[in-house]
Write a protein that holds these residues in place. Structure first.
Motif, PDB file in Angstrom:
ATOM      1  N   SER A 185       0.856  -1.226   0.100  1.00  0.00           N
ATOM      2  CA  SER A 185      -0.091   0.148  -0.014  1.00  0.00           C
ATOM      3  C   SER A 185       0.995   1.220  -0.072  1.00  0.00           C
ATOM      4  O   SER A 185       1.609   1.291   0.706  1.00  0.00           O
ATOM      5  CB  SER A 185      -0.925   0.033   1.296  1.00  0.00           C
ATOM      6  OG  SER A 185      -1.706   1.109   1.179  1.00  0.00           O
ATOM      7  N   ASP A 186       0.538   2.211  -0.981  1.00  0.00           N
ATOM      8  CA  ASP A 186       1.424   3.509  -1.075  1.00  0.00           C
ATOM      9  C   ASP A 186       0.580   4.540  -0.406  1.00  0.00           C
ATOM     10  O   ASP A 186       0.759   5.761  -0.426  1.00  0.00           O
ATOM     11  CB  ASP A 186       1.653   3.543  -2.469  1.00  0.00           C
ATOM     12  CG  ASP A 186       3.409   3.876  -2.755  1.00  0.00           C
ATOM     13  OD1 ASP A 186       3.998   3.666  -1.655  1.00  0.00           O
ATOM     14  OD2 ASP A 186       3.694   4.279  -3.923  1.00  0.00           O
ATOM     15  N   ASP A 187      -0.386   4.194   0.311  1.00  0.00           N
ATOM     16  CA  ASP A 187      -1.335   5.184   1.055  1.00  0.00           C
ATOM     17  C   ASP A 187      -1.595   4.743   2.282  1.00  0.00           C
ATOM     18  O   ASP A 187      -1.696   3.807   2.916  1.00  0.00           O
ATOM     19  CB  ASP A 187      -2.657   5.355   0.371  1.00  0.00           C
ATOM     20  CG  ASP A 187      -2.374   5.560  -1.429  1.00  0.00           C
ATOM     21  OD1 ASP A 187      -2.223   6.640  -1.560  1.00  0.00           O
ATOM     22  OD2 ASP A 187      -2.667   4.862  -2.147  1.00  0.00           O
ATOM     23  N   LEU A 188      -2.139   5.808   3.121  1.00  0.00           N
ATOM     24  CA  LEU A 188      -2.438   5.599   4.546  1.00  0.00           C
ATOM     25  C   LEU A 188      -3.951   4.808   4.569  1.00  0.00           C
ATOM     26  O   LEU A 188      -4.694   5.345   3.602  1.00  0.00           O
ATOM     27  CB  LEU A 188      -2.709   6.924   5.352  1.00  0.00           C
ATOM     28  CG  LEU A 188      -1.078   7.635   5.689  1.00  0.00           C
ATOM     29  CD1 LEU A 188      -1.524   9.005   6.280  1.00  0.00           C
ATOM     30  CD2 LEU A 188      -0.322   6.936   6.505  1.00  0.00           C
ATOM     31  N   THR A 189      -4.187   4.043   5.211  1.00  0.00           N
ATOM     32  CA  THR A 189      -5.334   3.151   5.423  1.00  0.00           C
ATOM     33  C   THR A 189      -6.063   3.418   6.763  1.00  0.00           C
ATOM     34  O   THR A 189      -5.690   3.312   7.603  1.00  0.00           O
ATOM     35  CB  THR A 189      -5.115   1.499   5.274  1.00  0.00           C
ATOM     36  OG1 THR A 189      -4.028   1.296   4.074  1.00  0.00           O
ATOM     37  CG2 THR A 189      -6.242   0.797   5.249  1.00  0.00           C
ATOM     38  N   TYR A 190      -7.500   3.817   6.265  1.00  0.00           N
ATOM     39  CA  TYR A 190      -8.194   3.882   7.461  1.00  0.00           C
ATOM     40  C   TYR A 190      -9.445   3.075   7.446  1.00  0.00           C
ATOM     41  O   TYR A 190     -10.215   2.891   6.656  1.00  0.00           O
ATOM     42  CB  TYR A 190      -9.029   5.353   7.275  1.00  0.00           C
ATOM     43  CG  TYR A 190      -8.026   6.643   7.040  1.00  0.00           C
ATOM     44  CD1 TYR A 190      -7.572   7.276   8.471  1.00  0.00           C
ATOM     45  CD2 TYR A 190      -7.306   6.810   5.963  1.00  0.00           C
ATOM     46  CE1 TYR A 190      -6.762   8.270   8.111  1.00  0.00           C
ATOM     47  CE2 TYR A 190      -6.599   8.126   6.037  1.00  0.00           C
ATOM     48  CZ  TYR A 190      -6.052   8.614   7.000  1.00  0.00           C
ATOM     49  OH  TYR A 190      -5.289   9.658   6.878  1.00  0.00           O
ATOM     50  N   LEU A 191      -9.143   2.126   8.597  1.00  0.00           N
ATOM     51  CA  LEU A 191      -9.983   1.067   8.757  1.00  0.00           C
ATOM     52  C   LEU A 191     -11.462   1.283   9.682  1.00  0.00           C
ATOM     53  O   LEU A 191     -11.250   1.894  10.674  1.00  0.00           O
ATOM     54  CB  LEU A 191      -9.264  -0.007   9.273  1.00  0.00           C
ATOM     55  CG  LEU A 191      -8.012  -0.819   8.594  1.00  0.00           C
ATOM     56  CD1 LEU A 191      -7.251  -1.940   9.273  1.00  0.00           C
ATOM     57  CD2 LEU A 191      -8.453  -1.160   7.264  1.00  0.00           C
ATOM     58  N   PRO A 192     -12.436   0.557   9.309  1.00  0.00           N
ATOM     59  CA  PRO A 192     -13.536   0.528  10.425  1.00  0.00           C
ATOM     60  C   PRO A 192     -13.369   0.235  11.660  1.00  0.00           C
ATOM     61  O   PRO A 192     -12.633  -0.570  11.931  1.00  0.00           O
ATOM     62  CB  PRO A 192     -14.670  -0.211   9.494  1.00  0.00           C
ATOM     63  CG  PRO A 192     -14.301  -0.526   8.158  1.00  0.00           C
ATOM     64  CD  PRO A 192     -12.616  -0.254   8.050  1.00  0.00           C
ATOM     65  N   GLY A 193     -13.677   1.044  12.619  1.00  0.00           N
ATOM     66  CA  GLY A 193     -13.342   0.730  14.138  1.00  0.00           C
ATOM     67  C   GLY A 193     -11.925   1.234  14.435  1.00  0.00           C
ATOM     68  O   GLY A 193     -11.749   1.154  15.778  1.00  0.00           O
ATOM     69  N   TRP A 194     -11.135   1.655  13.493  1.00  0.00           N
ATOM     70  CA  TRP A 194      -9.689   2.442  13.889  1.00  0.00           C
ATOM     71  C   TRP A 194      -9.922   3.878  13.855  1.00  0.00           C
ATOM     72  O   TRP A 194     -11.210   4.463  13.878  1.00  0.00           O
ATOM     73  CB  TRP A 194      -8.720   2.025  12.843  1.00  0.00           C
ATOM     74  CG  TRP A 194      -8.231   0.498  13.149  1.00  0.00           C
ATOM     75  CD1 TRP A 194      -9.332  -0.609  13.250  1.00  0.00           C
ATOM     76  CD2 TRP A 194      -7.195  -0.208  13.159  1.00  0.00           C
ATOM     77  NE1 TRP A 194      -8.670  -1.678  13.519  1.00  0.00           N
ATOM     78  CE2 TRP A 194      -7.310  -1.452  13.209  1.00  0.00           C
ATOM     79  CE3 TRP A 194      -5.800   0.371  12.692  1.00  0.00           C
ATOM     80  CZ2 TRP A 194      -6.359  -2.356  13.098  1.00  0.00           C
ATOM     81  CZ3 TRP A 194      -4.805  -0.457  12.690  1.00  0.00           C
ATOM     82  CH2 TRP A 194      -4.785  -1.841  12.827  1.00  0.00           C
ATOM     83  N   ALA A 195      -9.087   4.731  13.839  1.00  0.00           N
ATOM     84  CA  ALA A 195      -9.255   6.173  13.460  1.00  0.00           C
ATOM     85  C   ALA A 195      -9.596   6.428  12.243  1.00  0.00           C
ATOM     86  O   ALA A 195      -9.038   5.831  11.288  1.00  0.00           O
ATOM     87  CB  ALA A 195      -7.911   6.639  13.797  1.00  0.00           C
ATOM     88  N   PRO A 196     -10.770   7.443  12.187  1.00  0.00           N
ATOM     89  CA  PRO A 196     -11.165   7.593  10.948  1.00  0.00           C
ATOM     90  C   PRO A 196     -10.325   8.733  10.167  1.00  0.00           C
ATOM     91  O   PRO A 196      -9.366   9.295  10.820  1.00  0.00           O
ATOM     92  CB  PRO A 196     -12.372   8.292  11.219  1.00  0.00           C
ATOM     93  CG  PRO A 196     -12.416   8.978  12.528  1.00  0.00           C
ATOM     94  CD  PRO A 196     -11.403   7.727  13.136  1.00  0.00           C
ATOM     95  N   ARG A 197     -10.536   8.987   9.066  1.00  0.00           N
ATOM     96  CA  ARG A 197      -9.608   9.948   8.127  1.00  0.00           C
ATOM     97  C   ARG A 197      -9.852  11.224   8.634  1.00  0.00           C
ATOM     98  O   ARG A 197      -9.087  12.242   8.785  1.00  0.00           O
ATOM     99  CB  ARG A 197      -9.901   9.712   6.590  1.00  0.00           C
ATOM    100  CG  ARG A 197      -9.018  10.896   5.536  1.00  0.00           C
ATOM    101  CD  ARG A 197      -9.161  10.437   4.216  1.00  0.00           C
ATOM    102  NE  ARG A 197      -8.226  11.402   3.629  1.00  0.00           N
ATOM    103  CZ  ARG A 197      -7.836  11.380   2.466  1.00  0.00           C
ATOM    104  NH1 ARG A 197      -8.298  10.179   1.883  1.00  0.00           N
ATOM    105  NH2 ARG A 197      -7.058  12.077   1.845  1.00  0.00           N
ATOM    106  N   SER A 198     -11.174  11.640   9.117  1.00  0.00           N
ATOM    107  CA  SER A 198     -11.420  12.998   9.665  1.00  0.00           C
ATOM    108  C   SER A 198     -10.637  13.276  11.003  1.00  0.00           C
ATOM    109  O   SER A 198     -10.544  14.410  11.457  1.00  0.00           O
ATOM    110  CB  SER A 198     -12.906  12.957  10.128  1.00  0.00           C
ATOM    111  OG  SER A 198     -13.383  11.952  11.137  1.00  0.00           O
ATOM    112  N   ALA A 199     -10.122  12.182  11.585  1.00  0.00           N
ATOM    113  CA  ALA A 199      -8.977  12.679  12.797  1.00  0.00           C
ATOM    114  C   ALA A 199      -7.851  12.881  12.594  1.00  0.00           C
ATOM    115  O   ALA A 199      -7.072  13.629  13.278  1.00  0.00           O
ATOM    116  CB  ALA A 199      -8.975  11.101  13.772  1.00  0.00           C
ATOM    117  N   ASN A 200      -7.314  12.863  11.115  1.00  0.00           N
ATOM    118  CA  ASN A 200      -6.233  13.141  10.705  1.00  0.00           C
ATOM    119  C   ASN A 200      -6.308  14.658  10.318  1.00  0.00           C
ATOM    120  O   ASN A 200      -6.202  14.892   9.193  1.00  0.00           O
ATOM    121  CB  ASN A 200      -5.609  12.280   9.375  1.00  0.00           C
ATOM    122  CG  ASN A 200      -4.055  12.767   9.110  1.00  0.00           C
ATOM    123  OD1 ASN A 200      -3.494  13.532   9.793  1.00  0.00           O
ATOM    124  ND2 ASN A 200      -3.721  12.135   8.023  1.00  0.00           N
TER     125      ASN A 200
END
Length: 367
Positions: A185-200
């Protein structure tokens, strides 16, 4: 600027792990377990009480003395390089027995599929791509080298011109990722139940975060476009019996060249404080610690996962550093990049300082 790297807890490892064996049932792993369950264990040797560590020649700390499944010799977890953080799952081989393990090789078609390279890629061509040639022309017209170094702008990597060499580079990374059961993966991954992209949100960074200039953002986008076409950076993943998987330059790399973005699954720091993963990377250090984020590259990642760290307690260790880890505000989000800090010659291994401005991660065990 806040430290570029901060580890959650000491895992005692240089982050390079020996390729794991397929999980196999094993009732006992350490000498202590064998001796404690001796009445139930089926063993080939008459006694394991005389087993000593092959490195320090001591039989102390039996609960940390691992048995190799092939040669039956003992090794303390802390005496191994890289250090073994926790008891291995399934079978375990010592570094010497692991040296002869076959590494999975990938065909050209599988490499293209593995990295999802565009089919019209220049991988099959016998000369450098027009895009790469245009990049070199732009560099020549951009002015004297002194001015470039003074401005400290990021430079795009220069792929090697030999397509077969680029395939070898990509194949080495595919083999390393597969050995660790990881996906590319060349991108940051946001998984369900983990930190959402909105937190970044870069605005949450304690003390503020440096904004990446527009010119450097264009360089990053150019590098990503090249990678998708199969124009790979001149990097090769190699396996060392002492350091494990590590990265070396497969061609010359200039000072301030963009090497890779640190990628993986994003999670809150509070969820990872007791995690044994030894490759976590700080993404966001917020004033409110509950909103701080880390990158976890244990399931997904790229070549940044395999770049090793220096022993910053020794002069020789500090001399090996040839790249740095930096965090930037890119379009209001936090991103982590690895950048060359000097000219790197072909064959030279890449190293950076895990600690940044802090010294929370004990690197005195690193080679």
């Amino acid at each position: 600027m806040a430290p570029a790297r901060k580890f959650i807890r000491f895992s005692g490892s240089s982050r390079r792990t020996v390729p794991p064996s397929p999980p196999q049932p094993r009732k006992y792993k350490t000498i202590a377990e064998v001796l404690a369950k001796a009445e139930y264990a089926v063993v080939e040797r008459e006694s394991y009480s005389d087993v000593i560590c092959e490195q320090c020649r001591s039989g102390d700390s039996a609960d940390e003395l691992l048995l190799c499944d092939k040669c039956d010799k003992g090794f303390h977890m802390n005496c191994l390089r890289p250090i073994v953080v926790k008891l291995p799952m399934g079978s375990w081989l010592c570094p010497k027995c692991c040296e002869h393990r076959r590494v999975r090789k990938f065909s050209q078609k599988r490499i293209i599929d593995f990295f999802r390279i565009q089919r019209s890629s220049c991988v099959d061509e016998k000369c450098g791509s027009p895009q790469a040639q245009d990049t070199r022309k732009r560099r020549k017209r951009s002015g004297p080298l002194v001015m470039q170094k003074k401005r400290r702008r990021l430079l795009p990597f220069t792929p090697v011109e030999d397509p077969s060499q680029r395939l070898q580079e990509m194949g080495s990374l595919a083999s390393a990722l597969t050995a660790l059961n990881m996906e590319f993966s060349d991108d940051l991954t946001y998984l369900p139940g983990w930190a959402p992209r909105s937190a970044n949100q870069a605005k949450l960074e304690k003390g503020g975060m440096q904004v990446l200039p527009k010119e450097d953002i264009e360089t990053l986008e150019h590098c990503r476009a090249m990678s998708k076409r199969g124009e790979w950076p001149p990097l090769l993943v190699v396996f060392d019996s002492c350091e494990g998987f590590t990265v070396e330059a497969d061609g010359p790399i200039k000072d301030m060249t963009f090497i890779a973005e640190y990628t993986g699954d994003v999670d809150y720091l509070k969820n990872r404080e007791k995690d044994d993963c030894d490759s976590m990377m700080t993404l966001l250090l917020a004033n409110d610690s509950s909103r701080s984020l880390v990158i976890c590259p244990d399931k997904r990642g790229n070549i940044a996962r395999f770049i090793n760290g220096i022993n910053n307690h020794t002069a020789d260790g500090k001399k090996k550093q040839n790249c740095k880890c930096v965090r930037y505000n890119v379009n209001s989000e936090c991103r982590v990049f690895l950048v060359a800090t000097r000219d790197i010659a072909k064959g030279e291994r890449l190293y950076y300082d895990y600690n940044g401005y802090e010294h929370e991660y004990p690197t005195h065990h690193f080679v």
